[in-house]
Design an enzyme around this catalytic site. Sequence first.
Site, PDB file in Angstrom:
ATOM      1  N   SER A 139       0.857  -1.188   0.000  1.00 28.46           N
ATOM      2  CA  SER A 139       0.000   0.000   0.000  1.00 28.46           C
ATOM      3  C   SER A 139       0.887   1.230   0.000  1.00 28.46           C
ATOM      4  O   SER A 139       2.023   1.193   0.501  1.00 28.46           O
ATOM      5  CB  SER A 139      -0.889   0.008   1.256  1.00 28.46           C
ATOM      6  OG  SER A 139      -1.566   1.242   1.404  1.00 28.46           O
ATOM      7  N   TYR A 152      -2.725  -1.725  10.176  1.00 30.32           N
ATOM      8  CA  TYR A 152      -2.730  -1.952   8.733  1.00 30.32           C
ATOM      9  C   TYR A 152      -1.459  -1.382   8.108  1.00 30.32           C
ATOM     10  O   TYR A 152      -0.755  -2.063   7.345  1.00 30.32           O
ATOM     11  CB  TYR A 152      -3.964  -1.304   8.105  1.00 30.32           C
ATOM     12  CG  TYR A 152      -3.999  -1.393   6.603  1.00 30.32           C
ATOM     13  CD1 TYR A 152      -4.498  -2.524   5.968  1.00 30.32           C
ATOM     14  CD2 TYR A 152      -3.526  -0.346   5.804  1.00 30.32           C
ATOM     15  CE1 TYR A 152      -4.521  -2.619   4.582  1.00 30.32           C
ATOM     16  CE2 TYR A 152      -3.548  -0.434   4.427  1.00 30.32           C
ATOM     17  CZ  TYR A 152      -4.050  -1.570   3.815  1.00 30.32           C
ATOM     18  OH  TYR A 152      -4.064  -1.667   2.443  1.00 30.32           O
TER      19      TYR A 152
END
Length: 250
Positions: A139, A152
């Site tokens: 990400s 995350y």
Amino acid sequence: MNITGNTILITGGGSGIGRALAEALHARGNQIIITGRREGVLQETAAANPGMAWATLDMEDAAAVAAFGARIVQDHPALNAVILNAGIMKAENLKAAPFDFATVEATITTNLLGPIRLTAALLPHLLAQPKATVVTVTSGLAFTPLAATPTYNATKAAIHSWTQSLRHQLADTTIEVLELAPPAVATDLMPGHADNPNSMPLADYTAEVIGLIERGDTPRGEILVDRVKPLRFAEADGYEAVFAMLNGAR
């Protein structure tokens, strides 16, 4: 990575980026196997794409991941690529009392341990192929964190680092190691993403990714659309400003 003629396993392939990549690669002449926890969405995706295969897998279950790895190479002996896309993203309040460790543990198990375990299960088979590819999905938040989703971000940063080590250790083999680092994309990964005007449309993201792979435009083994580059290169280009843009000034 060749854009056609592969047998590709895609985790989290029943929805979001996973499904979009599965359908795009299926349309380009690859045999696609999608996997995930929800049987219904896997069945629906496969039914909409004749010839696509599916199998359920809970990435939090270590024994299930190992068994799945053994079974999938028996069922699909031509398997030569895996896209490690499955992941969860949840907001956390680090000041909460009592603190919710369940979210932390589920996120680490799914996003970090899951890809490592599945890669370990598949690696002997992939090493025996004339040419193979492992694609990790990280990400932009691996490089510039969103403060609302700390675990995350941490798992994606860890997978980025792990991918670099994997690439180095496999440099003398036939396995190519790529890292796909998305920006915010309009999916249901997290509430609000699909409708957020700042999220990149899924179709646009998929088309740009496929184009980068097709052209071999993967410097350092990274697949980076233009929208993610401010996050990816914030450390060099002005980290504080990018962090403040993402999280708001304090």
